[in-house]
Design a protein around this motif. Structure first.
Motif, PDB file in Angstrom:
ATOM      1  N   ASN A 136      57.288 -37.245  56.314  1.00  0.00           N
ATOM      2  CA  ASN A 136      56.068 -38.120  57.040  1.00  0.00           C
ATOM      3  C   ASN A 136      57.020 -39.717  57.377  1.00  0.00           C
ATOM      4  O   ASN A 136      56.707 -40.114  58.727  1.00  0.00           O
ATOM      5  N   GLN A 137      56.993 -40.034  56.218  1.00  0.00           N
ATOM      6  CA  GLN A 137      57.611 -41.558  56.296  1.00  0.00           C
ATOM      7  C   GLN A 137      58.329 -41.760  57.838  1.00  0.00           C
ATOM      8  O   GLN A 137      58.102 -42.897  58.461  1.00  0.00           O
TER       9      GLN A 137
ATOM     10  N   ALA B  77      56.871 -31.283  48.012  1.00  0.00           N
ATOM     11  CA  ALA B  77      56.391 -32.193  48.603  1.00  0.00           C
ATOM     12  C   ALA B  77      57.063 -33.679  48.531  1.00  0.00           C
ATOM     13  O   ALA B  77      56.156 -34.838  49.722  1.00  0.00           O
ATOM     14  N   LEU B  78      57.880 -33.859  47.835  1.00  0.00           N
ATOM     15  CA  LEU B  78      58.703 -35.635  47.640  1.00  0.00           C
ATOM     16  C   LEU B  78      59.428 -35.408  49.201  1.00  0.00           C
ATOM     17  O   LEU B  78      59.864 -36.188  50.118  1.00  0.00           O
TER      18      LEU B  78
ATOM     19  N   SER C 270      55.229 -40.468  38.451  1.00  0.00           N
ATOM     20  CA  SER C 270      54.811 -39.154  38.970  1.00  0.00           C
ATOM     21  C   SER C 270      55.486 -38.018  38.058  1.00  0.00           C
ATOM     22  O   SER C 270      56.888 -38.829  37.329  1.00  0.00           O
TER      23      SER C 270
ATOM     24  N   GLU D 129      61.160 -47.938  49.420  1.00  0.00           N
ATOM     25  CA  GLU D 129      60.210 -47.972  48.782  1.00  0.00           C
ATOM     26  C   GLU D 129      59.920 -49.084  47.521  1.00  0.00           C
ATOM     27  O   GLU D 129      58.937 -49.601  46.819  1.00  0.00           O
TER      28      GLU D 129
ATOM     29  N   ALA E 215      57.965 -36.408  38.757  1.00  0.00           N
ATOM     30  CA  ALA E 215      59.842 -35.903  39.247  1.00  0.00           C
ATOM     31  C   ALA E 215      60.684 -36.687  38.938  1.00  0.00           C
ATOM     32  O   ALA E 215      60.005 -37.627  38.448  1.00  0.00           O
TER      33      ALA E 215
ATOM     34  N   ARG F 267      59.133 -40.122  60.233  1.00  0.00           N
ATOM     35  CA  ARG F 267      58.623 -39.564  61.042  1.00  0.00           C
ATOM     36  C   ARG F 267      57.717 -41.375  61.570  1.00  0.00           C
ATOM     37  O   ARG F 267      57.358 -41.259  62.843  1.00  0.00           O
ATOM     38  N   ARG F 268      57.450 -41.598  61.178  1.00  0.00           N
ATOM     39  CA  ARG F 268      56.073 -42.980  61.518  1.00  0.00           C
ATOM     40  C   ARG F 268      57.066 -44.154  62.365  1.00  0.00           C
ATOM     41  O   ARG F 268      56.687 -45.117  62.578  1.00  0.00           O
TER      42      ARG F 268
ATOM     43  N   TYR G 275      57.683 -26.638  43.782  1.00  0.00           N
ATOM     44  CA  TYR G 275      56.881 -27.871  44.935  1.00  0.00           C
ATOM     45  C   TYR G 275      57.381 -29.059  45.054  1.00  0.00           C
ATOM     46  O   TYR G 275      56.548 -30.000  45.886  1.00  0.00           O
ATOM     47  N   ARG G 276      57.541 -29.801  44.103  1.00  0.00           N
ATOM     48  CA  ARG G 276      57.607 -30.942  43.643  1.00  0.00           C
ATOM     49  C   ARG G 276      58.444 -31.566  44.798  1.00  0.00           C
ATOM     50  O   ARG G 276      57.886 -32.809  45.162  1.00  0.00           O
TER      51      ARG G 276
ATOM     52  N   LEU H  52      56.245 -44.331  41.712  1.00  0.00           N
ATOM     53  CA  LEU H  52      56.440 -42.933  41.756  1.00  0.00           C
ATOM     54  C   LEU H  52      57.006 -42.430  40.805  1.00  0.00           C
ATOM     55  O   LEU H  52      57.785 -41.389  40.566  1.00  0.00           O
TER      56      LEU H  52
ATOM     57  N   LYS I   8      58.121 -33.683  51.817  1.00  0.00           N
ATOM     58  CA  LYS I   8      57.339 -33.634  52.879  1.00  0.00           C
ATOM     59  C   LYS I   8      57.462 -35.266  53.843  1.00  0.00           C
ATOM     60  O   LYS I   8      56.815 -36.008  54.122  1.00  0.00           O
ATOM     61  N   LYS I   9      56.754 -35.879  52.197  1.00  0.00           N
ATOM     62  CA  LYS I   9      56.033 -37.419  52.449  1.00  0.00           C
ATOM     63  C   LYS I   9      57.869 -38.087  52.891  1.00  0.00           C
ATOM     64  O   LYS I   9      57.429 -38.895  54.111  1.00  0.00           O
TER      65      LYS I   9
END
Lengths: 659, 389
Positions: B22-23, B15-16, B232, B220, B234, B25-26, B11-12, B229, B18-19
């Motif tokens: 997302n970044q 999540a990373l 976390s 980052e 990770a 994408r923007r 999952y970790r 980060l 996906k993040k």
């Protein structure tokens, strides 16, 4: 209106029109469908410090922008000395929340630039720069790059730059956000001085201890002004007194009394601090009896119940509640209990040292923070707080010393340890380029919040920060205070049992700050160990234990009450007819930090016995033609103690780094 | 294996990743640099840098005035390369026109051209070139030779055996050796853009990968979120994998777009295996990402990373043989290309598209690329890890 010295009141009557430096009538501002300001009116007299206080989004910044002439009002008027603000731009100095300096220019170059912009002759710029820099005790740093100054010094420099063109009006929008207590006090001392010289100052602040230093304040909420008056008038308008209750079992007492509290009940409000409860009551004597009775019957031992004035913060929170502003709505969906850890050492440090080359940032710091405890680390900028935190949470290796974290020594960076830690760094804890929801999904994912709990947790954070309908907004577009709320929520979603919070409430309004602390207390009650730093000492009262750092050393440690009790000397409060003159006079024959001005009240810290000190001071003031209206001994605030400790350390030759 | 899968799909990490998506994408700049370069750069370079010469203005002195001479001139001007600009009366006049620039090239057919051909004697046609633009001159000459050669073969077909020689104008054009490059062999239509676009393809993959990844990697740190980060759970490997995966996927998509442009806009033939191409491309992208990551670890901001790229990328591209033949470089510099992943990839691309070469021919380049990628990836992971801890 102004409850100031009699002399001033008389002058007011003589020609109030000319005295009106800022005159705002029916001012309104609309951004599309959003009404930021809904017809506000107020005036600020010449030579007055006028505070605008209110929660985030109340319309303070918009008001400032209109007065500074950088934005048009939708309707109404905003005049400065009788003429529209836009035409008076050259007369107004405007300081925004963010630093408005050129970081790659030196202090002197920054000042020269802002003077040149207004066509001020070079010799005059130099003269004024010298004067103001000395006032701020900054003339040593003339040739330093602005980028290398601390936050507090940057704001002081920004103020100097704004002052060099000699404006008649100063507009300060939350100028002390992120500024340490020592610099903050200096900043306000200079403001008091400037106001006495005839400058008119309009200032916004989320911190109510600062609002106490204004002559008058206006409480703004949702684009409207709800109350204007002196701090004393506002406090009195609440019609309530404050009971300070000290007991060994805060948690139980709080829950017991909270049941009884409500806006229409005898106990208006219950607020928990680090080692006491504050009760807001209507009838102090009767309610004191009632509370004592109640606790006795419940078997809770009570150490002390003291009656005191309600604070401005009490007033503010009570007013906002009455206006319908709500704190956190949804209960925190707690799924894990750490109470089995209670009392264990969660964070331990022995003789921690950190050297950067020849510079020792942290010197022999030892501390222990147990589960269930909220520990506050205080210190000026450069005192070594952030370095200490980074070492304690394993981001930075200490040069010497031992650290114990979550029961492990050695490898503090293991996955298992970090899973148990919540961390909120000073500024950048969220991804600005993602939406609020994406941020929360990321943090819940990376911390492994189980799938079925995730949605619930995210919903809680959104409700806690009051952003339910803004979850798809890009995080970078949020104002600072709101971002902090989301970041705090993100840091606790996985229910850590150790929490590091580095200035979590910076820029957060009082009501939201209260929600923060309620949550922090809850987490501590459920067994978490919490290390928190803050620049606001009023807030530090919320911690169970405090450590004060000066120049890399831990110089004081204990409960807030304990630290205050240990402080030598006495705090005297004088109300004088010409406070600034009195302050200048008293400062002339003692150390500067011992005298400071809070609006109309003068605070003096003395090492002598209070009675003789009061007599002597009175005599001295009288000799110089100043009349003392009242004098009394007051209790130290944590800020007084902190400033005294820092100044004493400075005298002992400890280098208090200024950058 | 099971543990690896568990590691890759926890999952970790998800999540990373996906993040990161997302970044990205923007990040409009990033998105643009993934779509625009393959289309614009390829077409632009393909057409503009193309060594394909058309419409060279040809001046003619025809002293022969015979059907044969007219046929020769017609053959020359029929090709798209030359356009008849005018007839001149003497060689001198033509020479002046060439040097003035009214025509780009001139051809002089001698008086006894037809006679010589009829007697099966070799004859010489003089070719005048303005070598101010040496490139155009060389290429025009090659074209002229090609045309005359095919004209010759036509003669042979008719049973004649005459030869036509070309001589460059002494004072105007340099006399030089004509080198027939291998590309010509597999590029019968002399479509020069094929050479250029296949080279640009490699450049595009590496340079774009390095630019995009240096920007993503430094972001980052620039924003200051790296600390959050790092606190976390990770692990550094997870952070690195999560950073590289989305970039790799997106850059692979960019590669597909680029291949489509190669095929559709330039009609590059795919004689060999597309799998080779894709595999080589993937390696190239990884090398590019690694170069970008290494640059990022030395930079504090995106701006700094970009400036550093300026020091790395030009030598990387000019010493690759992607835009100009390696053989055209100074001898001592030629071995350097062995150290350049773009060179290997360009060879692979050209081999597998134009020539249809198989693995047996291309394995040294594959090996080179593989070694490079391995070295660069380890270097970047090492640097990144070091920076994180």
């Amino acid at each position: 209106m102004i409850a100031a010295s009699p002399g001033r009141a008389v002058e007011d009557h003589q020609d109030s029109a000319e005295k009106r430096a800022i005159d705002v009538r029916g001012l309104a501002k609309r951004y599309g469908a959003l009404e930021a300001i809904r017809g506000i009116s107020f005036d600020v007299h010449r030579s007055e410090i006028f505070g605008l206080i209110g929660p985030d989004g109340a319309g303070k910044t918009s008001t400032f922008q209109i007065l500074a002439g950088v934005m048009e009002a939708t309707s109404g008027s905003a005049n400065i000395f009788g003429r529209p603000a836009r035409e008076m731009r050259s007369q107004a100095g405007y300081l925004t929340q963010t630093f408005s300096l050129y970081l790659d220019l030196t202090v002197a170059e920054n000042i020269r630039y802002s003077g040149d912009l207004r066509h001020i002759p070079p010799n005059e710029i130099a003269e004024r720069a010298q004067k103001y820099l000395r006032m701020f005790d900054m003339d040593r740093f003339k040739d330093r790059l602005a980028g290398q100054l601390s936050g507090g010094m940057k704001q002081k420099l920004a103020l100097v730059c704004a002052l060099v063109p000699q404006p008649h009006v100063l507009l300060l929008d939350e100028p002390t956000t992120g500024v340490d207590p020592v610099s903050r006090r200096e900043f306000w001392d200079v403001l008091a001085h400037l106001a006495a010289e005839g400058l008119t100052i309009l200032v916004a602040t989320p911190y109510l201890d600062e609002a106490e230093r204004c002559h008058r304040i206006a409480l703004m909420y949702q684009g409207e002004i709800h109350q204007i008056g002196t701090p004393a008038e506002l406090r009195a308008s609440l019609g309530a007194k404050r009971l300070e209750l000290r007991t060994a079992d805060l948690r139980k007492t709080e829950s017991l009394l909270s049941e009884e509290a409500g806006p229409d009940k005898e106990i208006i409000d219950v607020q928990r601090f680090g080692d006491r409860l504050d009760l807001l009551v209507r009838d102090p004597d009767e309610d004191r009896q009632m509370v004592a009775e109640k606790l006795r019957s419940a078997g809770v031992p009570v150490d002390e119940i003291r009656v005191d004035e309600a604070t401005l913060e009490n007033t503010f929170v009570a007013k906002l509640r009455a206006l319908g502003q709500k704190a956190a709505a949804v209960e925190f969906p707690s799924r894990h209990d750490h109470s089995n850890l209670h009392g264990q050492v969660a964070i331990g440090a022995t003789d921690l040292v950190k050297e950067f080359g020849a510079f020792t940032a942290v010197k022999n710091v030892s501390l222990q923070i147990r589960n269930g405890e909220v520990f506050g680390l205080l210190g000026a900028n450069g005192a070594g707080k952030t370095t200490t935190i980074k070492m304690l949470c394993g981001l930075l290796d200490p040069t010497r010393g031992r650290i114990e974290l979550a029961g492990t020594q050695g490898n503090l960076r293991s996955e298992g340890v970090r899973q148990r830690i919540g961390y909120m760094s000073q500024k950048f804890s969220l991804y600005d380029d993602m939406t609020i929801r994406e941020n929360l999904e990321f943090f819940s994912g990376v911390y492994g919040v189980p799938e079925h709990e995730r949605e619930e947790k995210i919903r809680w954070v959104l409700s806690f920060s009051g952003l339910q309908d803004k979850q798809n907004q890009i995080t970078g577009s949020l104002p600072g205070g709101w971002k902090q709320r989301v970041a705090f929520g993100a840091a606790i979603m996985h229910e850590p049992d150790i929490l590091f919070l580095d200035e979590p409430t910076s820029g957060v309004d009082p009501l939201a700050r209260r929600a923060f602390w309620t949550m922090i207390n809850r987490l501590a009650d459920s067994g978490a160990a919490i290390l928190v730093t803050t620049h606001y000492l009023e807030e530090a009262e919320q911690c169970n234990r405090l450590g004060m750092m000066v120049a890399g050393e831990l110089v004081a440690e204990g409960t807030p009450t304990g630290i205050k009790a240990r402080q030598s000397g006495h705090l005297l409060e004088f109300i004088v007819d010409q406070p600034q003159r009195a302050a200048d006079l008293l400062k002339s024959n003692t150390e500067r930090w011992r005298v400071s001005l809070f609006g109309e009240r003068l605070h003096v810290i003395t090492e002598e016995s209070p009675a003789s000190a009061i007599d002597q001071t009175k005599k001295r003031l009288a000799e110089n033609g100043l009349r003392v209206i009242s004098a009394r001994e007051d209790r130290f605030s944590l800020e007084d103690v902190f400033i005294a400790i820092v100044e004493q350390a400075r005298q002992q030759g400890k280098v208090v780094t200024e950058d | 294996m099971k543990r690896l899968i568990q590691f890759l799909f926890n999952y970790r990490l998800l999540a990373l990743i996906k993040k990161e998506f997302n970044q990205i994408r923007r990040d409009r700049r990033l998105a643009i640099s993934l779509i625009l370069p393959p289309v614009v750069q390829l077409t632009l370079f393909g057409f503009a840098l193309s060594a394909n010469v058309t419409n060279v203005r040809l001046g003619v002195v025809d002293d022969s005035h015979s059907p044969e001479s007219r046929e020769l001139i017609a053959t020359l001007t029929e090709s798209r390369s030359f356009r008849l600009a005018g007839y001149y009366f003497s060689v001198n006049e033509l020479g002046d026109a060439v040097s003035r620039g009214t025509v780009d090239a001139g051809v002089v057919v001698p008086y006894d051209y037809a006679k010589d051909l009829a007697r099966d004697r070799p004859t010489t046609v003089q070719f005048l070139l303005n070598a101010m633009n040496a490139n155009t001159a060389t290429i025009s000459r090659a074209y002229a030779e090609g045309v005359i050669q095919s004209y010759n073969s036509g003669l042979r077909g008719k049973g004649s055996s005459s030869r036509v020689e070309t001589v460059a104008g002494m004072n105007l054009a340099r006399r030089g050796q004509v080198q027939l490059q291998p590309a010509f062999l597999y590029n019968p239509g002399l479509v020069d853009s094929w050479f250029i676009v296949t080279g640009v393809f490699g450049l595009l993959l590496i340079l774009n990968s390095s630019l995009v990844s240096s920007a993503a990697m430094v972001r980052e740190r620039e924003a200051g979120t790296i600390e959050q980060l790092l606190m976390s759970p990770a692990s550094t490997s997870e952070i690195i994998i999560a950073k590289i995966t989305p970039l790799f996927i997106l850059l692979c998509m960019m590669m597909l777009v680029a291949i489509a442009v190669l095929k559709l806009a330039f009609g590059v033939p795919f004689h060999g295996s597309v799998a080779f191409l894709l595999f080589g491309g993937a390696l190239c992208i990884l090398s590019g990402i690694s170069i970008g990551t290494v640059i990022a670890t030395f930079s504090k901001s995106a701006q700094q990373a970009q400036l550093t790229s300026f020091f790395v990328n030009p030598p990387l591209s000019s010493l690759s043989g992607a835009l100009n033949p390696v053989e055209a470089m100074p001898k001592w510099l030629q071995p350097v290309t062995v150290l350049n992943p773009i060179h290997h990839f360009a060879t692979i691309v050209r081999g597998s598209t134009l020539k249809g070469s198989g693995f047996m021919d291309l394995w040294p380049n594959f090996l080179g690329l593989l070694i490079f990628t391995a070295i660069l990836v380890s270097l970047s992971v090492w640097r990144f890890r070091k920076q994180l801890s």
